[in-house]
Design a protein around this motif. Sequence first.
Motif, PDB file in Angstrom:
ATOM      1  N   THR A 139     -13.128   3.392  33.044  1.00 15.12           N
ATOM      2  CA  THR A 139     -14.152   4.435  32.932  1.00 15.12           C
ATOM      3  C   THR A 139     -14.886   4.349  31.601  1.00 15.12           C
ATOM      4  OG1 THR A 139     -12.800   5.892  34.324  1.00 15.12           O
ATOM      5  CG2 THR A 139     -14.558   6.919  33.031  1.00 15.12           C
ATOM      6  N   SER A 140     -14.143   4.124  30.519  1.00 17.00           N
ATOM      7  CA  SER A 140     -14.776   4.037  29.198  1.00 17.00           C
ATOM      8  C   SER A 140     -15.666   2.813  29.100  1.00 17.00           C
ATOM      9  CB  SER A 140     -13.692   3.990  28.116  1.00 17.00           C
ATOM     10  OG  SER A 140     -12.888   5.147  28.146  1.00 17.00           O
ATOM     11  N   ASN A 143     -18.886   3.718  31.301  1.00 15.45           N
ATOM     12  CA  ASN A 143     -19.704   4.861  30.866  1.00 15.45           C
ATOM     13  C   ASN A 143     -20.075   4.842  29.398  1.00 15.45           C
ATOM     14  OD1 ASN A 143     -19.516   5.826  33.475  1.00 15.45           O
ATOM     15  ND2 ASN A 143     -17.792   7.176  33.034  1.00 15.45           N
ATOM     16  N   PHE A 144     -19.359   4.063  28.578  1.00  9.82           N
ATOM     17  CA  PHE A 144     -19.638   4.105  27.140  1.00  9.82           C
ATOM     18  C   PHE A 144     -19.954   2.725  26.568  1.00  9.82           C
ATOM     19  CE2 PHE A 144     -18.252   4.653  22.621  1.00  9.82           C
ATOM     20  CZ  PHE A 144     -19.227   5.567  22.282  1.00  9.82           C
ATOM     21  N   ARG A 280     -25.221  11.328  25.992  1.00  9.38           N
ATOM     22  CA  ARG A 280     -24.619  11.569  27.304  1.00  9.38           C
ATOM     23  C   ARG A 280     -23.400  10.676  27.515  1.00  9.38           C
ATOM     24  NH1 ARG A 280     -24.942   8.801  31.742  1.00  9.38           N
ATOM     25  NH2 ARG A 280     -26.606   7.485  30.892  1.00  9.38           N
ATOM     26  N   CYS A 281     -23.515   9.425  27.124  1.00 11.54           N
ATOM     27  CA  CYS A 281     -22.383   8.494  27.264  1.00 11.54           C
ATOM     28  C   CYS A 281     -21.207   8.925  26.398  1.00 11.54           C
ATOM     29  CB  CYS A 281     -22.821   7.083  26.876  1.00 11.54           C
ATOM     30  SG  CYS A 281     -24.100   6.380  27.952  1.00 11.54           S
ATOM     31  N   HIS A 283     -20.391  12.024  25.614  1.00  9.72           N
ATOM     32  CA  HIS A 283     -19.729  13.139  26.311  1.00  9.72           C
ATOM     33  C   HIS A 283     -18.830  12.608  27.426  1.00  9.72           C
ATOM     34  CE1 HIS A 283     -21.371  16.862  24.601  1.00  9.72           C
ATOM     35  NE2 HIS A 283     -22.489  16.190  24.379  1.00  9.72           N
ATOM     36  N   GLU A 284     -19.302  11.623  28.159  1.00 15.10           N
ATOM     37  CA  GLU A 284     -18.489  11.056  29.240  1.00 15.10           C
ATOM     38  C   GLU A 284     -17.257  10.341  28.691  1.00 15.10           C
ATOM     39  OE1 GLU A 284     -21.101   8.564  31.454  1.00 15.10           O
ATOM     40  OE2 GLU A 284     -22.215  10.233  32.354  1.00 15.10           O
ATOM     41  N   PHE A 285     -17.398   9.703  27.539  1.00 17.60           N
ATOM     42  CA  PHE A 285     -16.252   9.042  26.920  1.00 17.60           C
ATOM     43  C   PHE A 285     -15.191  10.055  26.501  1.00 17.60           C
ATOM     44  CE2 PHE A 285     -14.377   7.384  22.880  1.00 17.60           C
ATOM     45  CZ  PHE A 285     -13.569   6.401  23.462  1.00 17.60           C
ATOM     46  N   GLU A 287     -14.786  13.029  27.760  1.00 15.33           N
ATOM     47  CA  GLU A 287     -14.221  13.591  28.982  1.00 15.33           C
ATOM     48  C   GLU A 287     -13.158  12.650  29.564  1.00 15.33           C
ATOM     49  OE1 GLU A 287     -13.668  16.494  31.807  1.00 15.33           O
ATOM     50  OE2 GLU A 287     -14.962  16.567  30.034  1.00 15.33           O
ATOM     51  N   ALA A 288     -13.422  11.356  29.540  1.00 15.57           N
ATOM     52  CA  ALA A 288     -12.427  10.390  30.024  1.00 15.57           C
ATOM     53  C   ALA A 288     -11.177  10.411  29.168  1.00 15.57           C
ATOM     54  CB  ALA A 288     -13.040   8.986  30.040  1.00 15.57           C
ATOM     55  N   THR A 291      -9.178  13.600  30.011  1.00 11.77           N
ATOM     56  CA  THR A 291      -8.485  13.438  31.304  1.00 11.77           C
ATOM     57  C   THR A 291      -7.267  12.536  31.165  1.00 11.77           C
ATOM     58  OG1 THR A 291     -10.596  13.721  32.465  1.00 11.77           O
ATOM     59  CG2 THR A 291      -8.773  12.718  33.697  1.00 11.77           C
TER      60      THR A 291
END
Length: 429
Positions: A139-140, A143-144, A280-281, A283-285, A287-288, A291
């Motif tokens: 995921t990282s 998304n990042f 944005r990327c 924030h997704e990092f 969040e991953a 989790t």
Amino acid sequence: MDFNLKKLTSDAGVFFTRAVQFTEEKLGSAEKTELDAHLENLIARADCTKNWTEKIFRQTEVLLQPNPIDHTGARIEEFFYEKLDKKIPSRTTNGELLGQYMLDAAKDFGPGTPYGSTLITVGEYQSRLGGAEREFLQTSAINFLTPLRNFLEGDWRTISKERRLLENRRLDLDICKARVKKAKQAEAKAAAEPDFQETRPRNYVLSASASAQSSGGWDSWDLEDSKESANVMDQKKLWSEEVDKAEQELRVAQTEFDRQAEVTRLLLEGISSTHVNHLRCLHEFVEAQATYYAQCHQYMQELQKELSRYPNSFASNAKPSTSATCPSPVSSATLPGVSPPCLASSSTPGIAQEPSGQLKIQDVQQPSTGHRKAKVLYDYDAHDTSELSLLADELITVYTVPGMDPDWLVGERGNQKGKVPVTYLELLS
């Protein structure tokens, strides 16, 4: 071959000219067209973005893959898959590998033995942790890391190319400016030169006149004079044409420079959109990460519960005086930056065993002397009914009784009474 040689010669000449021009600019002997302040600020911002994006990208790679050059050849494998434009297959994580080793070991030791059954349980949870790690890495990376790499290898290369082109246009413009300046100076010098007939001395005229009379060559003398005058006029005309040509080249160079500056400016202003995308990327990092760590925490709690069901067959061999247990995790009321200490405990923590039986905490009476106030430093959750739960920063009354473990005290808060750990307290009086 002829064409390549000519091109090589031409490129070498341009390189030499550029080197001379840069040197003259550094020494201050040549003019340099300065970019406008807005464009300079955009360039500085773009350079800053590139440098920090590159550092963040490299360090994130280190975080996600601390040792890429190992016995598996991970870095080499990724390089070949990237060049072949194929998807990199999922790789077994260290946690999954450890879990598999534990499961294999349990088969050899015997699944029915305490050690073998525990290895099976721990191995299964290690495999789960490894699976969570693999999902986090994938995921990282998508998304990042991928957006950062796309910027460095795509957008930034385009910006760098246009900036180099802008620098060449600026150098061409400065060359044209210098050429116009030299042509105008030469034209002014030619225009300042007086006519040949006006500058001839009188003796030269009389001598030429006498010579012409004696030889009858007045026509020849006039012809030479007219030729010299024509040469002067031709030189003035040539310099005037040279000035016009240089000015025309300057106008063309200025137009090309302005056009390239506008293209470069539009690309550099796109850095703002890059920042929004990277935000944005980011924030997704995060969040991953959240989790992943939440899954790890959940798996470890479940593993601890599983292990608590197994009989402690090794407890009989442990020395009570040297064993240590840590209290349960403290709540958010714990002082920041300070971790609660571990408690040294015996097989019967708090109050020692007596030959006639264990002393009950409810039977203990507060002595008339020897009791004192204490401030609680950390939250503490009671493990059984004989202990007293504590809240950080509250005040309680504490005292000791004969035969009690020195690491524990009896604490009272109103009608509540129970054992409390000394390391969680600050004795006041």
